[in-house]
Design a protein around this motif. Structure first.
Motif, mmCIF file in Angstrom:
data_model
loop_
_atom_site.group_PDB
_atom_site.id
_atom_site.type_symbol
_atom_site.label_atom_id
_atom_site.label_comp_id
_atom_site.label_asym_id
_atom_site.label_seq_id
_atom_site.Cartn_x
_atom_site.Cartn_y
_atom_site.Cartn_z
ATOM 1 N N TYR A 159 1.002 -1.226 0.241
ATOM 2 C CA TYR A 159 -0.235 -0.087 0.042
ATOM 3 C C TYR A 159 0.601 0.745 -0.169
ATOM 4 C CZ TYR A 159 -3.167 3.484 1.773
ATOM 5 O OH TYR A 159 -3.533 4.685 2.184
ATOM 6 N N ALA A 160 1.993 0.991 0.819
ATOM 7 C CA ALA A 160 2.826 2.339 0.892
ATOM 8 C C ALA A 160 3.780 2.785 0.294
ATOM 9 C CB ALA A 160 4.302 2.130 2.150
ATOM 10 N N ALA A 161 3.972 1.064 -0.973
ATOM 11 C CA ALA A 161 4.451 1.593 -1.948
ATOM 12 C C ALA A 161 3.928 2.043 -3.179
ATOM 13 C CB ALA A 161 5.567 0.008 -2.638
ATOM 14 N N VAL A 162 2.655 1.202 -3.423
ATOM 15 C CA VAL A 162 1.852 2.007 -4.786
ATOM 16 C C VAL A 162 1.295 3.450 -4.139
ATOM 17 C CG1 VAL A 162 -0.404 2.044 -5.806
ATOM 18 C CG2 VAL A 162 0.762 -0.054 -5.348
ATOM 19 N N LYS A 163 1.328 4.457 -3.231
ATOM 20 C CA LYS A 163 0.886 5.682 -2.610
ATOM 21 C C LYS A 163 1.986 6.431 -2.991
ATOM 22 C CE LYS A 163 -1.356 7.838 1.275
ATOM 23 N NZ LYS A 163 -2.001 7.832 2.356
ATOM 24 N N PHE A 164 3.040 6.448 -2.718
ATOM 25 C CA PHE A 164 4.310 7.105 -2.827
ATOM 26 C C PHE A 164 4.489 7.491 -4.055
ATOM 27 C CE2 PHE A 164 8.464 6.427 -4.127
ATOM 28 C CZ PHE A 164 9.348 7.465 -4.000
ATOM 29 N N PHE A 165 4.450 6.034 -5.183
ATOM 30 C CA PHE A 165 5.131 6.281 -6.229
ATOM 31 C C PHE A 165 3.900 7.344 -7.186
ATOM 32 C CE2 PHE A 165 4.777 5.525 -10.688
ATOM 33 C CZ PHE A 165 6.171 4.806 -10.594
ATOM 34 N N LEU A 166 2.362 6.678 -7.019
ATOM 35 C CA LEU A 166 0.894 8.004 -7.680
ATOM 36 C C LEU A 166 0.996 9.000 -6.999
ATOM 37 C CD1 LEU A 166 -1.374 5.075 -7.825
ATOM 38 C CD2 LEU A 166 0.002 5.740 -9.418
ATOM 39 N N TYR A 167 0.977 9.244 -5.645
ATOM 40 C CA TYR A 167 1.168 10.077 -5.867
ATOM 41 C C TYR A 167 2.559 12.078 -5.648
ATOM 42 C CZ TYR A 167 -1.333 12.016 -1.630
ATOM 43 O OH TYR A 167 -2.409 12.492 -0.778
ATOM 44 N N THR A 168 3.394 10.943 -6.196
ATOM 45 C CA THR A 168 4.946 11.898 -6.813
ATOM 46 C C THR A 168 5.046 11.786 -8.050
ATOM 47 O OG1 THR A 168 6.203 9.610 -6.376
ATOM 48 C CG2 THR A 168 6.312 11.260 -4.783
ATOM 49 N N LEU A 169 3.593 11.161 -8.341
ATOM 50 C CA LEU A 169 3.896 11.111 -10.276
ATOM 51 C C LEU A 169 2.697 11.439 -10.992
ATOM 52 C CD1 LEU A 169 4.700 9.474 -12.840
ATOM 53 C CD2 LEU A 169 2.736 7.905 -12.686
ATOM 54 N N PHE A 170 1.986 11.741 -10.268
ATOM 55 C CA PHE A 170 0.737 12.645 -10.573
ATOM 56 C C PHE A 170 2.005 14.203 -9.927
ATOM 57 C CE2 PHE A 170 -3.015 15.830 -8.865
ATOM 58 C CZ PHE A 170 -3.469 16.223 -10.180
ATOM 59 N N GLY A 171 2.384 14.657 -9.596
ATOM 60 C CA GLY A 171 3.174 15.751 -9.169
ATOM 61 C C GLY A 171 3.810 16.232 -10.067
ATOM 62 N N SER A 172 4.824 15.167 -10.874
ATOM 63 C CA SER A 172 5.761 15.538 -11.728
ATOM 64 C C SER A 172 5.282 15.531 -13.186
ATOM 65 C CB SER A 172 6.536 14.303 -11.252
ATOM 66 O OG SER A 172 6.539 13.140 -11.299
ATOM 67 N N PHE B 395 7.506 -0.440 -16.863
ATOM 68 C CA PHE B 395 7.377 1.107 -16.265
ATOM 69 C C PHE B 395 7.568 2.209 -17.875
ATOM 70 C CE2 PHE B 395 9.164 0.071 -12.517
ATOM 71 C CZ PHE B 395 8.463 0.443 -11.545
ATOM 72 N N SER B 396 8.351 1.984 -19.587
ATOM 73 C CA SER B 396 7.713 1.731 -20.542
ATOM 74 C C SER B 396 6.425 2.117 -20.700
ATOM 75 C CB SER B 396 8.887 1.406 -21.580
ATOM 76 O OG SER B 396 8.647 1.821 -22.774
ATOM 77 N N LEU B 397 5.570 1.247 -20.594
ATOM 78 C CA LEU B 397 4.682 1.691 -20.792
ATOM 79 C C LEU B 397 3.385 2.124 -19.944
ATOM 80 C CD1 LEU B 397 2.753 -2.148 -21.153
ATOM 81 C CD2 LEU B 397 2.067 0.160 -23.144
ATOM 82 N N ALA B 398 4.222 2.356 -19.265
ATOM 83 C CA ALA B 398 3.646 3.861 -18.114
ATOM 84 C C ALA B 398 3.831 4.847 -18.474
ATOM 85 C CB ALA B 398 3.442 3.523 -16.520
ATOM 86 N N GLY B 399 5.343 5.226 -18.873
ATOM 87 C CA GLY B 399 5.927 6.451 -19.588
ATOM 88 C C GLY B 399 6.902 6.988 -18.329
ATOM 89 N N LEU B 433 -1.536 8.698 -15.823
ATOM 90 C CA LEU B 433 -1.182 8.727 -14.022
ATOM 91 C C LEU B 433 -2.148 7.695 -14.072
ATOM 92 C CD1 LEU B 433 0.145 9.849 -11.241
ATOM 93 C CD2 LEU B 433 -2.525 10.336 -10.806
ATOM 94 N N ILE B 434 -3.528 7.378 -14.472
ATOM 95 C CA ILE B 434 -4.693 6.687 -14.175
ATOM 96 C C ILE B 434 -4.282 5.247 -14.544
ATOM 97 C CG2 ILE B 434 -7.252 6.016 -13.981
ATOM 98 C CD1 ILE B 434 -7.802 8.745 -14.134
ATOM 99 N N GLY B 435 -3.054 5.431 -15.943
ATOM 100 C CA GLY B 435 -2.980 4.173 -16.348
ATOM 101 C C GLY B 435 -1.729 4.035 -15.365
ATOM 102 N N ALA B 436 -0.731 4.270 -15.121
ATOM 103 C CA ALA B 436 0.133 3.949 -14.352
ATOM 104 C C ALA B 436 0.188 2.976 -13.368
ATOM 105 C CB ALA B 436 1.224 5.180 -13.575
ATOM 106 N N PHE B 437 -1.150 3.272 -12.786
ATOM 107 C CA PHE B 437 -1.986 2.356 -12.057
ATOM 108 C C PHE B 437 -1.822 0.431 -12.410
ATOM 109 C CE2 PHE B 437 -5.166 -0.308 -9.299
ATOM 110 C CZ PHE B 437 -4.765 -0.113 -8.293
ATOM 111 N N TYR B 438 -2.219 0.281 -13.085
ATOM 112 C CA TYR B 438 -2.015 -1.161 -13.754
ATOM 113 C C TYR B 438 -0.823 -1.812 -13.888
ATOM 114 C CZ TYR B 438 -3.476 1.129 -17.774
ATOM 115 O OH TYR B 438 -4.047 1.648 -19.293
ATOM 116 N N TYR B 439 -0.541 -0.010 -14.434
ATOM 117 C CA TYR B 439 0.793 -1.533 -14.761
ATOM 118 C C TYR B 439 1.945 -1.376 -13.840
ATOM 119 C CZ TYR B 439 0.003 0.804 -19.466
ATOM 120 O OH TYR B 439 -0.562 1.036 -20.243
ATOM 121 N N LEU B 440 1.760 -0.591 -12.221
ATOM 122 C CA LEU B 440 2.078 -0.382 -11.557
ATOM 123 C C LEU B 440 1.898 -1.678 -10.665
ATOM 124 C CD1 LEU B 440 4.453 0.903 -10.148
ATOM 125 C CD2 LEU B 440 2.341 2.921 -8.677
ATOM 126 N N ARG B 441 0.631 -2.272 -10.717
ATOM 127 C CA ARG B 441 0.201 -3.611 -9.947
ATOM 128 C C ARG B 441 0.709 -4.542 -10.537
ATOM 129 N NH1 ARG B 441 -6.330 -3.975 -10.545
ATOM 130 N NH2 ARG B 441 -5.672 -3.862 -12.768
#
Lengths: 489, 495
Positions: A159-172, B395-399, B433-441
């Protein structure tokens, strides 16, 4: 050349360590990591000794055409603002390698590989003078950190890893649009120094300001986008927490001084009230939140947010005390928070719990450890003669110049900081031995002692004699202030 | 033999080689026993290599100039050469990746190879089409082969259902496209794309002719949208991706997309650039809808193939952002940058898609299809190397830098910002960003979870090497994107 070495030695070593494969080669991988991080630190020392104090511009520059299609350059260089962060990062990397030495025994190669690659990328962020290069390094750090938290973290790590990643990705990602806009307006240049000269209308400046704000505020982190930090910190392994607190949080604040203030000075002044308000909320409100934490790592994490509030406050009062104070605070926080997380790590490795309630009377079994922790707790509370005092004092001075009440609210941290740190210290270290696990604790081993001693020396030295740290900043900070004062509408 | 005529038609040499090769293979394969089928595959690779050599020769001999042959039915230009080379890579990789997969399922028959080569021929004709006629010919040849390939596993209800859906909807879309073409033919009086370009500029200024052209344009765009696979013409994609054997999904998801991109460029850019103001608006709508629906629906998928299907939809929407940023208020300054960004995106996407399906094929083994998210659990434990390759791909798909996918996104976003479409860029960014979620999963499943019953079957025949090269290529293009970007730019400049 030195900067390239500082970036690529750790990355190359990281790749080698990863390529060595499984855990049967763990000792070799550890030694390679240690040697590489030591080499990485050694190559940054000439940066400091050879630094021209009077030159406000960039030094040790390297410039190669990288992506011709977008006129992107592999352009590196440091000024008084970024120099110390490169040193700090390379120094902390050694400690991180040592801290995980005998504790991490699962997928050792991937652990050290991730840390080394991240260390190189972080040096890249601090020395990139091309905005796209900066962005590539800035974003690139997400991947190793995601892996570090996710594999070696605590029970709630995913949970923490995904939250960290998505939060920071959104900003950047929003920052990416802002960067592309600036690229377009500057006639096809990603050079940060070109952008410093670019006139931009106020409306566009404000939009760009928010584009950058999300990226940097999430990284700092500023209230109210700070919620990823306690989770990430708590769940990360000790080394991960150390790098997060000591270096990664500095990326956001560094972004403010490298991009927002010089490129968007008018919007910065226009919206300074917002930034100051958010900083004060972070200082005061998060300070109160810190007080009630029951998990040691969470407590230090919240205290980091509160301390980083100081940094952003210092930046947005627009005077030399404030900005230099903010920078000094960043360095000092790098030492102190790293040390505190290492201290918690020392306890966690023995007891496998981070809860304050599970401890008590640790001083009876671990006197050396108690002494070190005392020092770092005091530094965290901003006691004079520790590094924590210098930055906070300078920022409060800067805030005082701007407005008395700002300084008044900011100074509340001296009380709150002392309260939460020392109260935690009392509950964990003093008192009677709480249970038989605490009674069986062994004091620091030589490796842990060396790591904490290095940080203790740094903390005390910076507290007693901060000049070597501040003198390199003067020229660049004055140049930055000159930039901010000239409108560029 | 008339040598002058031969040299005149030399630009069609790759197509000629492929046609002869495919026909020869079809006959030779009748005499090849099942256990010796690898010979057919090797021969197909030789044909592909010859085609590539021929294309490189034509590329070198033409010196970057555009040649129209067969009475203006066939065009040979740099864009065509680049796209054809990309298609060879995709088909060649498809053959390498899928050999063992098909063999284990009893699907490695001669038809597979022959259909694949004829499908490639169709794509090449599409890519080089200079007339509506050639374009349609190539499109149908490609599509018919694809329908048959999807139904390759004829005993599987899922496959045949997918093929049926694909066929019915594909025929419908061909009808739409033809209808639109007939309108434009009616307005301009010619089927030749370059002649149409000369007429539309004049016609577009008269309101009644303009309306007529736009009426045709709507159907043409719908036809393109169906083949590219963007919302609301995307319905077939998840079912076909899911239903087809993974080896065929790999084919459907890669080279035909490139051909569809070529079709879009030939029709819209080469032919109807004067109507850019009209089709750009249509593409903007398609792009936003695709990014939204693709990314949101992908989150809900438990099946990897379906997830990648929705991710394709989102990526194609993103790619359209480049195509719709070319002309700004009648000004064509941004054209090269914008279309080359789409082309770059397309090529990078092809590599990512090849790799992603390649990993799925690689992990499947006899009696086990690696196609659910669960199946990737703990891959890092079982095989750190292929987990790493998949990590790069995701990560490439997520950009995320430093992978090629990042530069693809960067180039397209940059084109959109240059065209003043800042809000469109922000929308794209939010959806990615939303897309990044499922690649991350997927990365999470591979790295953070414990393996369930994943085991690697030994693989031979270089699939592992090809897959590694494929993944690392994305990293190499991520660190040094300039050569590929420059190629894309010069290909578009040669239009």
């Amino acid at each position: 050349m030195l900067l390239s070495l500082a970036i690529w030695i750790p990355i190359a070593a990281g790749v080698v360590v990863l390529a060595l494969g499984g855990d049967q080669r763990a000792p070799l991988q550890r030694w390679i990591a240690l040697v590489a991080s030591a080499m990485g630190f050694l190559v940054t020392i000439p940066l400091y000794t050879g630094f021209q104090l009077n030159d406000p511009g960039f030094q040790f520059e390297e410039k190669w055409l990288w992506i011709e299609r977008f006129s992107v350059f592999y352009h590196l260089g440091v000024d008084g603002i970024s120099l110390l962060f490169v040193l700090l990062n390379s120094f902390i990397t050694i400690l991180v390698v040592l801290a995980g030495w005998s504790v991490v025994d699962n997928r050792v190669g991937q652990y050290y590989g991730s840390f080394l690659i991240m260390s190189g990328l972080l040096n890249g962020v601090f020395s990139a003078l091309d905005a796209l290069l900066f962005y590539v390094f800035f974003e690139g750090t997400l991947i190793p950190m995601f892996i570090i938290i996710g594999i070696w973290g605590g029970p709630n790590r995913v949970y923490a890893a995904v939250k960290f990643f998505l939060y920071t990705l959104f900003g950047s990602l929003l920052m990416l649009v802002a960067l592309l806009y600036l690229y377009n307006k500057s006639g096809g240049s990603f050079s940060i120094s070109d952008w410093h000269k670019l006139p931009i209308p106020l409306r566009a400046q404000i939009l760009l300001f928010f584009g950058f704000l999300f990226a940097f505020a999430v990284k700092v982190p500023m209230w109210p986008v700070h919620t990823w930090l306690p989770d990430a910190h708590t769940e990360a392994p000790t080394g991960g927490s150390v790098v997060l607190a000591a270096i990664l949080l500095k990326l956001g604040a560094y972004g403010f001084v490298r991009f927002t203030l010089p490129i968007l000075p008018d919007a910065s002044k226009h919206l300074a009230w917002l930034m100051i308000a958010l900083s004060l909320v972070a200082i005061a409100y998060i300070g109160l939140v810190t007080l009630v934490q029951t998990d040691m790592k969470r407590l230090i994490a919240y205290s980091s947010i509160s301390h980083m509030g100081f940094v952003t406050l210092g930046f947005f009062v627009f005077n030399a005390y404030g900005i230099e104070g903010g920078l000094v605070q960043m360095i000092s926080h790098g030492f102190v928070s790293a040390a505190l997380f290492l201290c918690v790590g020392v306890l966690y490795d023995r007891m496998h719990t981070r809860m304050i309630g599970d401890y008590g009377g640790v001083v009876n079994t671990m006197p050396k450890f108690a002494a070190f922790t005392m020092l770092f707790a005091m530094a965290n509370a901003g006691l004079p003669a520790t590094s924590g005092f210098v930055g906070e004092f300078m920022v409060i001075m800067g805030a005082m110049k701007a407005n008395f009440w700002l300084a008044f609210v900011a100074a509340s941290t001296l009380v709150l900081g002392a309260a939460y740190t020392l109260w935690m210290y009392k509950r964990v270290i003093f008192g009677a031995v709480a249970n038989k696990e605490v009674g069986a604790l062994k004091d620091l081993n030589p490796r842990e002692f060396a790591v904490l001693a290095a940080l203790a020396v740094a903390t005390l030295f910076m507290g007693v004699y901060p000049l070597p740290f501040t003198e390199v900043m003067h020229a660049s900070v004055n140049e930055l202030l000159r930039h901010i004062s000239a409108p560029k509408l | 033999m008339n040598w002058i005529a031969f040299i005149d038609h030399l630009p069609a040499l790759p197509e000629a080689i492929l046609l002869v090769g495919a026909c020869a293979l079809m006959i030779i394969d009748l005499h090849v026993k099942d256990e010796r089928r690898i010979a057919t595959l090797a021969a197909a690779q030789v044909v592909l290599a010859l085609c590539a050599a021929a294309t490189l020769f034509v590329l070198w001999a033409s010196g970057g100039s555009r040649l129209l042959i067969f009475h203006g039915l066939f065009v040979s230009d740099d864009l065509g050469h680049l796209l054809k080379l990309t298609c060879y890579v995709a088909v060649s990789a498809a053959l390498i990746y899928s050999r063992q997969y098909l063999a284990e399922r009893g699907l490695l028959r001669g038809e597979f190879v022959t259909l694949l080569l004829f499908c490639l021929l169709g794509m090449m004709v599409m890519i080089s089409a200079a007339s509506f006629l050639t374009l349609f010919l190539g499109l149908e040849l490609m599509s018919l082969c694809l329908y048959a390939l999807v139904a390759l596993n004829r005993d599987s209800a899922l496959s045949t259902e997918a093929a049926m859906k694909y066929f019915v909807l594909g025929a419908l879309s061909s009808g739409l496209l033809l209808y639109g073409m007939s309108m434009i033919y009616g307005a301009t009086g010619t089927l030749n794309i370059y002649e149409i370009a000369q007429h539309t500029g004049r016609l577009a200024r008269t309101p009644s002719d303009h309306t007529f052209l736009v009426f045709g344009l709507v159907f043409v765009v719908a036809g393109i949208a169906f083949k590219v696979g963007v919302v609301p013409f995307h319905m077939w994609i998840p079912d076909v991706y899911h239903g087809a054997p993974t080896a065929v999904t790999l084919i459907v998801g890669t080279a035909p997309k490139v051909a569809a991109f070529a079709m879009a460029v030939r029709l819209l850019v080469n032919g109807l650039i004067d109507l850019a103001q009209d089709w750009q608006q249509m593409l903007a709508l398609l792009a936003v809808l695709s990014m939204a629906l693709g990314n949101l629906a992908a989150i809900a998928q438990a099946n990897l193939k379906r997830m990648l299907a929705y991710s394709t939809i989102a990526h194609m929407g993103f790619m359209l952002l480049g195509l719709l940023s070319g002309v700004v208020g009648g000004n064509r300054l941004n054209v090269d940058a914008a279309y080359s960004s789409s082309l770059f995106y397309m090529i990078v996407y092809l590599l990512m898609s090849l790799g992603a399906f390649g990993v799925l094929i690689y992990l499947s083994r006899e009696g086990f299809e690696c196609e659910n998210l669960e199946d990737l659990k703990g891959l890092n434990r079982v095989s750190p190397w292929y987990a790493f390759i998949m990590l790069i791909l995701m990560f490439s798909l997520a950009g995320i830098p430093p992978t090629a996918g990042f530069y693809a996104k960067l180039a397209v976003l940059s084109a959109a910002v240059d065209a003043g479409q800042i809000w469109l860029a922000v929308v794209a960014v939010v959806f990615s960003l939303i897309g990044a979620f499922y690649y991350l999963r997927i990365v999470k499943l591979m790295y953070f979870d414990e393996p369930k019953d994943l085991a690697l079957a030994p693989r031979t025949g270089g699939a592992g090497y090809a897959l590694s090269a494929n993944g690392l290529a994305l990293l190499v293009f991520g660190i040094l994107p300039q050569p590929l970007m420059a190629m894309c730019l010069s290909a578009i400049q040669g239009l």
